[in-house]
Design an enzyme around this catalytic site. Structure first.
Site, short mmCIF file in Angstrom:
data_model
loop_
_atom_site.label_atom_id
_atom_site.label_comp_id
_atom_site.label_asym_id
_atom_site.label_seq_id
_atom_site.Cartn_x
_atom_site.Cartn_y
_atom_site.Cartn_z
N LYS A 130 4.28 16.63 -33.19
CA LYS A 130 3.36 16.23 -34.26
C LYS A 130 4.10 15.43 -35.32
O LYS A 130 3.52 14.55 -35.94
CB LYS A 130 2.68 17.45 -34.89
CG LYS A 130 1.60 18.04 -34.02
CD LYS A 130 0.67 18.94 -34.82
CE LYS A 130 -0.46 19.46 -33.96
NZ LYS A 130 -1.31 20.43 -34.66
N LYS A 212 -2.86 15.77 -19.86
CA LYS A 212 -3.92 16.75 -20.07
C LYS A 212 -5.03 16.15 -20.94
O LYS A 212 -4.74 15.41 -21.88
CB LYS A 212 -3.28 17.94 -20.79
CG LYS A 212 -4.12 19.18 -20.86
CD LYS A 212 -3.37 20.30 -21.56
CE LYS A 212 -4.19 20.84 -22.69
NZ LYS A 212 -3.54 21.86 -23.48
N LYS A 215 -8.35 16.06 -27.16
CA LYS A 215 -9.05 15.29 -28.18
C LYS A 215 -8.09 14.61 -29.13
O LYS A 215 -8.41 13.61 -29.76
CB LYS A 215 -9.97 16.23 -28.95
CG LYS A 215 -11.10 15.53 -29.64
CD LYS A 215 -11.98 16.56 -30.29
CE LYS A 215 -12.90 15.92 -31.30
NZ LYS A 215 -13.72 16.93 -31.96
#
Ligand code: TRP
Length: 348
Positions: A130, A212, A215
């Protein structure tokens, strides 16, 4: 302090007496309602309430570790709650609540921050991931995110924590923190186990079938959401990436796109790969895409309609949140006050 009704206490006590094991999971308000998370997790959760005492928290405090648009964050939380209920997770049988409605999460997170090492947090792959994606906002909350997650978990003394494989490291860190704390103060926390769904139903991105379905990936049309309109779902399936062959055959390594479509169709229809290969013998990929798209549309239709109805009933959703916060607080505050006592805080 929240006032606890007799009913809340009776329920908590009868659960304690019944000896049901406990499950807790946290759900990002921005993240769960994908086809992948539905097939891999959500659709199995409704049935868990028969055997377990289940807590599901919508983790708005985790969500703000990356920048959010406030009105959108609010909308997503109502939507998330409505989707959970529409998936059969009955608020009368499960404790559904919003993280920030139970202050014990923030309170215990601070304590646990003081028992979590800089080095441990630095090794978290989600943090590395992140922070590389949000290079202009690598804030302290993003760094200490796992300590808040540990608080989410340890407050409820769960036996099992259903998570995706990407969260295993955070649950392991939670155990390490709990062991460290218990080592100093005695048996305060229960050690949770991660509960990771079988990889059998791993759903990949329709545009990038080697990653994978998620969203959080840049929106490329490869991710299908429960709340998507049927025509949007069909469009995503029609545009799904396949390969230059023509035969519908399961081969995840060499034909990831086609295999993913088969996987989706298989889970939705209950047919196995052999039956699907036969069904599409002599037919092109176009047919498979349409069939898989239709299956997903029909799978989601009742859920989407029910969720939409619930979203229109703000008063009901708020009542669920209030009730959930009350029940969750009751359990969470018991753990928190034990922790506060152990570490030397003064009780009033
Ligand atoms: N970090 C989890 C995720 O990104 C969400 C989460 C927050 C969670 N708190 C939790 C999951 C507690 C399990 C238990 O998916």
């Amino acid at each position: 302090m929240n006032k606890i009704t007799n009913e809340t206490i009776n329920k908590a006590e009868s659960e304690a007496v019944s000896g049901k094991k406990t499950i807790l999971s946290g759900i990002q308000p921005t993240g769960v309602a994908t086809l992948g998370s539905y097939l891999g997790a959500l659709r199995n959760w409704a049935a868990l309430a028969d055997t377990y005492s289940c807590y599901y928290s919508i983790v708005d405090m985790h969500a703000i570790t990356v920048r959010q648009v406030p009105a959108e964050l609010r909308r997503l939380q109502y939507e998330q709650l409505a989707v959970l209920i529409a998936c059969g997770i009955d608020p009368d049988k499960n404790v559904l609540f919003v993280q920030s409605h139970v202050p014990a999460h923030a309170q215990l997170a601070w304590v646990l921050n003081c028992y979590t090492m800089f080095g441990e947090l630095s090794r978290m792959t989600q943090f590395k991931d992140k922070s590389s994606k949000n290079a202009d906002n690598i804030n302290a909350g993003l760094f200490s995110y796992p300590a808040l997650q540990a608080a989410d978990i340890l407050l409820y003394r769960p036996d099992l924590v259903p998570v995706g494989a990407d969260q295993k490291q955070h649950v392991e860190l939670t155990r390490d923190i709990a062991v460290r704390f218990n080592g100093i103060y005695g048996d305060v926390f229960k050690l949770p186990e991660p509960y990771i769904p079988k990889v059998g139903a791993k759903i990949m991105d329709l545009q990038k079938p080697t990653s994978k379905m998620s969203k959080s990936e840049i929106d490329n049309g490869g991710c299908v959401l429960i709340m998507d309109k049927p025509e949007d779902i069909m469009r995503s399936f029609k545009r799904a990436v396949t390969d230059s062959e023509t035969s519908v055959r399961y081969d995840a390594k060499n034909k990831p796109g086609v295999s993913n479509l088969m996987q989706i169709y298989s889970v939705c229809s209950g047919k196995d790969f052999g039956a699907i290969e036969k069904e599409f013998e002599g037919k092109g990929y176009g047919e498979l895409k349409t069939r898989a798209g239709e299956a997903v549309i029909e799978l989601f239709r009742p859920i989407r309609e029910e969720a939409a109805r619930l979203i229109g009933d703000r008063a009901y959703l708020q009542a669920v949140m209030k009730d959930g916060a009350k029940k969750a607080s009751f359990t969470a505050n018991k753990t928190l006050s034990k922790v506060y006592k152990k570490i030397g805080f003064i009780e009033l």
